[in-house]
Design an enzyme around this catalytic site. Structure first.
Site, PDB file in Angstrom:
ATOM      1  CB  ILE A   1      -1.076  -0.039   1.115  1.00  0.00           C
ATOM      2  CG1 ILE A   1      -1.957  -1.459   1.280  1.00  0.00           C
ATOM      3  CG2 ILE A   1      -1.721   1.174   1.248  1.00  0.00           C
ATOM      4  CD1 ILE A   1      -2.599  -1.180  -0.188  1.00  0.00           C
ATOM      5  CB  THR A   2       1.287   3.458  -2.708  1.00  0.00           C
ATOM      6  OG1 THR A   2       1.541   2.676  -3.447  1.00  0.00           O
ATOM      7  CG2 THR A   2       2.339   4.886  -2.563  1.00  0.00           C
TER       8      THR A   2
ATOM      9  NE  ARG B   1      21.645  14.284 -29.812  1.00  0.00           N
ATOM     10  CZ  ARG B   1      20.615  14.537 -29.708  1.00  0.00           C
ATOM     11  NH1 ARG B   1      20.603  15.418 -28.895  1.00  0.00           N
ATOM     12  NH2 ARG B   1      19.686  14.778 -30.292  1.00  0.00           N
TER      13      ARG B   1
ATOM     14  CD  GLU C   1      -3.548   2.361  -9.908  1.00  0.00           C
ATOM     15  OE1 GLU C   1      -4.127   2.545 -10.125  1.00  0.00           O
ATOM     16  OE2 GLU C   1      -2.807   1.686  -8.366  1.00  0.00           O
TER      17      GLU C   1
END
Length: 404
Positions: free
Chosen positions: A170-171, A288, A382
């Site tokens: 549970i966040t 690069r 989710e």
């Protein structure tokens, strides 16, 4: 009609949030990952700035309508602004983004299904005076992807319900001022027996037993919650008894949870896009600068990076479509599932590719290595990749009367 150009308000918010992510979040990312937490003084400062991660923070978002509800054609842009902001914050650091004060994943179910009194009581506490959090508790040891199998029980008693059970992963669960908790009044009823409750911190019988050490998102608190004869008053039943009245054909707690995902899955997808973009931009700069401008390795790297750019842009547009449909009040469950599935899988590929291109530069203690650890869960929480395909398939075959 959806536009691929940002509105002036959206551009302004994107620039503001990117500045915040670049100057406030990114410099803290590696240190917070090493410490396993976000410094409290930083959270205090951010709270005074009013920065939060939820669908209503940046412009009045709303959820898509449930099945059977008529869409509201009055267009808003809160959900689109939320995904734009979520991408920029995750570009800075997804773990810190998820740690920001605010209702978090607990906000959408209260906004979409709560009574006016509940919305006022539970959402008005998020002010600049003191950082507070909300949380969303659905997952259990035996019910992850199959949310219909939750075993936390809610026994009706005089004045309310008594909850017993366990929630995991549970966040912000341990520090939350309240948690939206899903439980069943009768396992035999299946999904129809599900109910959603708002359980407030300090309620007797409600315990955060431990926080979890994770491979990624280490700076974000993830907790296990236990409910032992936890009494929840009737006024904390989300939506009130009438929401679950069979006579009114109203949704069960399971449908409240699924409706919440229609709002939160595009946000998770946007965060996956932000993570992939961060890894891609960091790697592009190194290639690069350090790769020889001629030769096979340079051109192979350029081809891989061009492919990454294409995939990032495609996932972003799918995410914007899902948010746009929510903003105009149309059902977006399939679009939310598609963007979540595509973005999570894409971000995994891009981060892995960047790690390979960087070689020793991408090893422990560097940004892309952290992003590689962070990104895995965005293909899981989710709803896993498999669940998103199932949601999509069901909506593709439903018009033909075929159940998947």
């Amino acid at each position: 009609m959806i536009s691929f150009a940002l509105s002036p308000q959206q551009k302004q918010i994107k620039e503001l949030v990117h500045w915040f992510a670049q100057h406030e979040v990114r410099p803290l990312a590696l240190e917070a990952d090493r410490l396993g937490r976000v410094p409290e003084e930083w959270l205090q400062k951010v709270n005074k700035m009013g920065i939060q991660l939820n669908t209503s923070s940046f412009g009045g978002g709303r959820s898509a309508p449930a099945a059977g509800q008529k869409p509201d054609k009055k267009e808003r842009e809160g959900n689109r602004v939320a995904v734009i902001a979520a991408e920029e914050l995750a570009w800075g650091c997804p773990a810190i983004a998820l740690s920001l004060p605010g209702p978090g994943l607990g906000g959408p179910p209260i906004q979409s299904s709560g009574t006016p009194e509940q919305k006022q009581r539970f959402l008005s506490i998020f002010t600049k005076d003191e950082p507070r959090w909300g949380a969303y508790a659905l997952t259990e040891p035996e019910a992850g992807s199959d949310a219909s199998g939750i075993r936390t029980t809610a026994r009706k008693v005089d004045g309310g319900y008594v909850l017993n059970g366990q929630k995991i992963f549970i966040t912000n669960g341990a520090r939350a001022s309240w948690v939206v908790v899903f439980a069943t009044v009768d396992p035999k009823l299946g999904r129809a027996g599900h109910r959603a409750f708002v359980v407030e911190k300090g309620t007797p019988g409600f315990l955060a037993t431990r926080t979890v050490h994770k491979m990624g998102l280490r700076a974000n608190e993830t907790a296990e919650l236990v409910f032992e004869d936890c009494f929840v008053p009737a006024e904390n039943l989300l939506g009130g008894e009438e929401l679950y009245s069979a006579a009114a054909h109203q949704p069960s707690g399971f449908q409240v949870a699924m409706k919440t995902f229609d709002s939160t899955r595009p946000i998770v997808a946007a965060m996956a896009v932000g993570i992939a973009r961060a890894a891609y931009e960091y790697t592009l700069e190194i290639v690069r600068r350090d790769y020889p401008k001629q030769g096979r390795l340079y051109y192979e790297a350029a081809e891989l990076l061009a492919e990454a750019e294409q995939e990032i842009d495609a996932a972003r547009l799918l995410t914007w479509e899902a948010a746009w449909k929510a903003d105009i009040g149309e059902a977006n469950a399939m679009e939310a599932a598609i963007c979540k599935a595509v973005a999570g899988k894409m971000a995994l590929r891009v981060c892995a590719m960047c790690l390979e291109l960087l070689g020793p530069v991408g090893l422990d203690g560097h940004l892309v290595e952290k992003l590689y650890r962070d990104v895995k869960v965005f293909d899981i929480f989710e709803g896993t990749q498999q669940i998103q395909r199932l949601v999509t398939a069901r909506r593709l075959y439903a018009p033909y009367g075929v159940h998947v």
